[in-house]
Design an enzyme around this catalytic site. Structure first.
Site, PDB file in Angstrom:
ATOM      1  N   THR A  14       0.932  -1.156   0.153  1.00 44.06           N
ATOM      2  CA  THR A  14       0.028  -0.019   0.097  1.00 44.06           C
ATOM      3  C   THR A  14       0.922   1.440  -0.071  1.00 44.06           C
ATOM      4  O   THR A  14       2.211   1.042  -0.084  1.00 44.06           O
ATOM      5  CB  THR A  14      -0.935   0.156   1.404  1.00 44.06           C
ATOM      6  OG1 THR A  14       0.082   0.280   2.478  1.00 44.06           O
ATOM      7  CG2 THR A  14      -1.760  -1.280   1.439  1.00 44.06           C
ATOM      8  N   GLU A  72      13.388  -2.830  -0.671  1.00 40.77           N
ATOM      9  CA  GLU A  72      14.080  -2.574  -1.968  1.00 40.77           C
ATOM     10  C   GLU A  72      13.288  -1.677  -2.943  1.00 40.77           C
ATOM     11  O   GLU A  72      13.998  -0.732  -3.622  1.00 40.77           O
ATOM     12  CB  GLU A  72      14.550  -3.929  -2.722  1.00 40.77           C
ATOM     13  CG  GLU A  72      15.180  -3.738  -3.637  1.00 40.77           C
ATOM     14  CD  GLU A  72      16.665  -3.122  -3.699  1.00 40.77           C
ATOM     15  OE1 GLU A  72      16.615  -1.832  -3.863  1.00 40.77           O
ATOM     16  OE2 GLU A  72      17.840  -3.847  -3.403  1.00 40.77           O
ATOM     17  N   VAL A  74      13.147   2.357  -3.508  1.00 39.26           N
ATOM     18  CA  VAL A  74      14.110   3.086  -4.629  1.00 39.26           C
ATOM     19  C   VAL A  74      14.415   2.224  -5.768  1.00 39.26           C
ATOM     20  O   VAL A  74      14.813   1.203  -5.755  1.00 39.26           O
ATOM     21  CB  VAL A  74      15.415   3.369  -3.860  1.00 39.26           C
ATOM     22  CG1 VAL A  74      16.340   4.277  -4.794  1.00 39.26           C
ATOM     23  CG2 VAL A  74      15.247   4.031  -2.387  1.00 39.26           C
ATOM     24  N   ALA A  87      12.178   0.953  -8.073  1.00 39.01           N
ATOM     25  CA  ALA A  87      11.417  -0.259  -7.962  1.00 39.01           C
ATOM     26  C   ALA A  87      12.020  -1.350  -8.035  1.00 39.01           C
ATOM     27  O   ALA A  87      12.474  -1.786  -6.991  1.00 39.01           O
ATOM     28  CB  ALA A  87      10.616  -0.129  -9.404  1.00 39.01           C
ATOM     29  N   LYS A 123      13.330   9.181  -1.735  1.00 36.75           N
ATOM     30  CA  LYS A 123      14.266   8.153  -2.349  1.00 36.75           C
ATOM     31  C   LYS A 123      15.494   8.227  -1.875  1.00 36.75           C
ATOM     32  O   LYS A 123      16.447   7.331  -1.270  1.00 36.75           O
ATOM     33  CB  LYS A 123      13.988   7.866  -3.634  1.00 36.75           C
ATOM     34  CG  LYS A 123      12.791   6.886  -4.138  1.00 36.75           C
ATOM     35  CD  LYS A 123      12.533   7.192  -5.647  1.00 36.75           C
ATOM     36  CE  LYS A 123      11.320   6.361  -5.946  1.00 36.75           C
ATOM     37  NZ  LYS A 123      10.794   6.682  -7.225  1.00 36.75           N
ATOM     38  N   GLY A 166       6.885   0.922 -12.971  1.00 36.34           N
ATOM     39  CA  GLY A 166       5.944  -0.052 -13.649  1.00 36.34           C
ATOM     40  C   GLY A 166       5.610  -1.211 -12.594  1.00 36.34           C
ATOM     41  O   GLY A 166       6.391  -1.533 -11.641  1.00 36.34           O
TER      42      GLY A 166
END
Ligand code: ADP
Ligand code: ASP
Ligand code: MG
Length: 815
Positions: A556, A607, A610, A612, A683, A797
């Protein structure tokens, strides 16, 4: 001669009885038989409960007896042809009349003595053995019935009498020498003392009766027929993956049964061991299964290090502590003598080498009595403050690893402790015999089931390790993640030996738990049918289930979900967060989570916060763990902004390019977080922290490139205002082009400081050639001084993010 013992489950139905007849028939082709039978399942408990109720002057005992009588009568009707029923029905009726009279007497007195209890408990075996003998006789196999009370002689310790082997062996031998019958049925469990008063050999004691008889007659073998195909590596009711142990030594079998493998009553082994008689455990319902053979093998047993795992519950731990004990002999002698005098059995002993305390494990039922006894024994020392009053802890259990080969291997206890440790199981006491055949740990009873499973997975590699997963959030990324779990199921089982069980799932509307795993093919329907969502209740559900290898996955973007991480970590439950809220919150909170993770051995992984699915944090961690130091990080960390600046050239409106990015799933649920630079700030903050700099969000410099007016109002207003400001974006673009540069939103960390902002990047720069939604991080370190270490690839993505979550899950699973 072969001695067979049939357990309660081998009787009571026509099918089971047919099996018994078939098995006995085959054995009789080459050997005479003695069949020892126990009561039908549940009968002994029923009789003891009747006695207890009667002693409480509760009328209900009559009904219990009636039910039991009816059950036995209907079994007789089912198993025995009508013309043979009269005799056995009369015998059974007679026994029940005696049971009733006994209980009436108990009811009148309002109490039950151990002696009467034993008399009552033994009726189950008397009745079942008579029924079996009748079944054989009626079926044309002549069969003698012999009352075990005339064969097995004991002392008068009712409830758990000790066998007088010299008389017993002689009586048994004499009887069978002159007994002409090729088949004799004997009730197990019961015996008599020197005054011919009924005693019993302890619960489960029919196995022991059979072993005593087998040893006395020098039987060829002893066969314990039950409802499982042998002794297993763990109790099959708890460990579905438990395996049959084909062969086991007497010593191992003894240890395993002592420590709770109920399939065989512990004292059973000794008589057959003394005579070197092999003992088999076989399944009445699958007689062709190999079963387990207990013997001292000539050929080496297979090289399993741990043969089995078992447990005993209802343990109390007594600790006698005090500075007055150090170096003074006699304390333990007095402690154990006092316990022995009161017939309190000691299950486990440990003493610290400082001699400051002695710890003993006993049956919890005896705990109060033990406390009184010991406090009286040490009254003087307690008054003079040499020792403390006895400290008693309850709700404990023992879990034991058993195996003859453990003594030849190092690292077994290390493996045991680390497996339990990373699952948050607190070990209260430890004991290991010098034979190293058994390592026992005392733990809380609520952790036993979990621990037995953890250890089974750890020591029996043939099985899968089960991961119990809890997922919060089933949006774009969550959906993909579930899809990947489904798709990778076979791969994970075959290659990683992991079985991932999704036990809980929640979205903002509903939540669902299913302990044996939600069927991922229909997860949407399952979740829909769940209860109303409440993240705190979800957390409670995860914790209270206390399942091994639990992992919580947060997909979430919700602060309330991040609030439950500490609750989980301190229960040693791993947290995999796709949600960036926690790692980018106040430094104290980030630090607390990292500390909890270390303290409770529970991975806290993020992980995907930052880049994806890119291994950015993992790379950084590896650099630091191996002693490198980070001087500078320069990065493009927004898939959204990179996509936007790569696609914006003034022909399509800037606002529309942003919309397209959102449409393709590259933005945060709220795209303003990306466009304001906040997401990039989070990030670089996380990277800086992981590199060791205790930064706060407010300390990160940010030069926004959007006019402030864009951030007033709703997301719709945001798009409208961006469209109004098209000229602003055009001019930003033109300025960059005029210098032959590209626009990149760059994050930088250097000298402990971090900042983000739009920059003109020239073609020679490492950041220049970035396409689509790519991210890139340049690490400048001691080792990568001139040319940076570069991590680059798709940085946004749903599919790649889900695969990053997946990788974190695997990392959490195999720490
Ligand atoms: P019976 O009535 O035949 O004497 P028990 O109930 O006393 O049977 O013992 C058989 C049961 O023991 C099995 O059904 C199984 O649930 C349980 N059990 C506990 N630990 C083990 C183990 N390590 N291996 C096999 N069975 C076990
Ligand atoms: N019937 C007895 C008991 O339940 C003995 C046995 O089953 O072996 O303890
Ligand atoms: Mg049994």
């Amino acid at each position: 001669m072969i001695v067979l013992k049939f357990g309660g489950t081998s009787m009571g139905t026509k099918d089971a009885m047919n099996q018994v007849i078939k098995i006995a028939g085959q054995k009789m082709e080459h050997s005479d038989l003695i069949i020892v039978v126990s009561a039908m399942s549940g009968t002994t408990d029923n009789l003891l409960n009747s006695g207890k109720m009667a002693s409480d002057q509760n009328d209900g005992y009559r009904e219990l007896i009636r039910i039991s009588e009816e059950r036995h009568m209907s079994i007789i009707s089912e198993l025995i042809p009508t013309q043979h029923q009269n005799g056995i029905k009369a015998i059974t009726k007679n026994y029940f009349t005696e049971i009733r009279e006994l209980c009436n007497g108990i009811y009148l007195l309002g109490e039950i003595s151990p002696r009467v209890k034993d008399r009552l408990a033994g009726y189950g075996e008397l009745i079942s053995s008579n029924i079996i003998a009748t079944v054989f006789n009626a079926g044309g196999t002549p069969c003698a019935w012999k009352d075990a009370r005339e064969l097995v002689r004991t002392n008068s310790a009712f409830g758990n009498a000790a066998v007088d082997f010299s008389i017993t062996n002689e009586v048994i031998r004499e009887y069978f020498l002159t007994n002409p019958s090729r088949l004799t049925v004997v009730p197990g469990f019961i015996a008599t003392d020197a005054r011919n008063i009924s005693t019993t050999l302890g619960r489960g004691g029919s196995d022991y009766s059979a072993a005593i008889i087998a040893a006395a007659v020098d039987a060829e073998s002893l066969e314990i027929w039950t409802d499982v195909s042998g002794m297993m590596t763990a109790d099959p009711r708890w460990v579905p993956n438990a395996k049959i142990i084909p062969e086991i030594s007497y010593q191992e079998a003894m240890e395993l049964s002592h420590f709770g493998a109920k399939v065989i009553y512990p004292p059973t082994i000794q008589p057959v061991l003394n005579k070197n008689i092999p003992a088999w455990i076989k399944n009445t319902f699958h007689p062709d299964d190999h079963g387990t053979v207990i013997r001292n093998s000539q050929v080496a047993l297979d090289q399993s290090i741990v043969r089995g795992i078992s447990s005993i519950s209802d343990l109390a731990l007594l600790s006698l502590e005090g500075s007055g004990m150090v170096g003074i002999p006699g304390f333990s002698k007095r402690l154990f003598e006092a316990l022995a005098k009161e017939q309190i059995n000691v299950i486990l002993i440990t003493q610290s080498s400082s001699e400051h305390s002695i710890c003993v494990g006993i049956d919890v039922k005896m705990a109060d009595h033990a406390k009184n006894t010991i406090d009286i024994e040490f009254e003087y020392e307690i008054v003079t403050e040499k020792v403390n009053p006895l400290f008693v802890e309850r709700d404990l259990s023992i879990v034991a690893l058993v195996g003859d080969n453990m003594k030849n291997h190092t690292g077994i206890s290390g493996k045991l402790f680390s497996a339990l440790g990373r699952n948050g199981v607190n070990i209260r006491a430890i004991a290991q015999g010098s034979s190293e055949r058994n390592i026992s740990v005392v733990i809380g009873t609520s952790d036993v089931r979990k621990s037995v499973n953890i250890l089974h997975e750890e020591f029996f590699e043939t099985t899968f390790r089960q991961i119990n997963l809890f997922i919060s959030g089933v949006g774009n990324v969550g959906r993909k993640f579930i899809g990947q779990l489904l798709q990778q199921k076979t791969f994970m089982q075959e290659n990683l030996r992991l079985q991932v069980n999704v036990v809980g799932m929640a979205n903002s509307r509903t939540m669902r738990f299913k302990e044996d795993g939600i069927d991922l093919a229909v997860w949407e329907q399952s979740l829909k049918e769940g209860e109303p969502a409440n993240i705190k209740v979800f957390a409670d559900g995860i914790i209270s289930r206390n399942l091994r290898n639990s992992i919580f996955v947060d997909i979430t973007a919700n602060a309330a979900v991040a609030d439950i991480y500490p609750l989980l970590l301190e229960k040693s439950i791993a947290v995999v967060a796709c949600n960036k809220v926690a790692a980018s919150s106040a430094y104290v909170n980030y630090k607390k989570l990292k500390d909890l993770s270390a303290e409770y051995n529970a991975p806290f992984l993020f992980e995907t916060n930052v880049g994806a699915g890119l291994p950015v944090i993992a790379t950084l961690k590896d650099l630091i763990r191996s002693g490198d130091r980070v001087h500078r990080m320069q990065a493009v960390l927004s898939g959204t902004l990179n996509f936007v600046f790569n696609n914006y050239d003034g022909t399509v409106k800037f606002a529309d390019v942003v919309k397209q990015a959102q449409h393709e799933g590259y933005t945060e649920p709220d795209p303003r977080l990306d466009l304001s630079g906040t997401d990039v700030m989070r990030k670089i903050l996380i990277l800086a922290r992981e590199a060791g700099a205790p930064l706060e969000m407010e300390m990160i410099g940010c030069t926004p490139f959007l006019p402030e007016s864009c951030f007033n109002g709703s997301v719709d207003d945001f798009y409208l205002e961006m469209a109004h400001q098209e000229e602003h974006f055009k001019s930003l673009f033109k300025k960059a082009v005029s210098k032959n540069c590209k626009l990149k939103f760059v994050a930088t960390f250097e000298n402990g400081k971090a900042s983000v902002g739009l920059q003109h990047i020239a073609p020679a720069h490492d950041l220049y050639n970035l396409f689509g939604k790519d991210n890139v991080v340049l690490f400048y370190t001691d080792r990568y001084k001139d040319q940076p270490l570069v991590v680059k690839g798709a940085g946004a993505g749903a599919e790649v993010t889900a695969s990053g979550v997946f990788a974190d899950m695997l990392r959490a699973a195999s720490v």
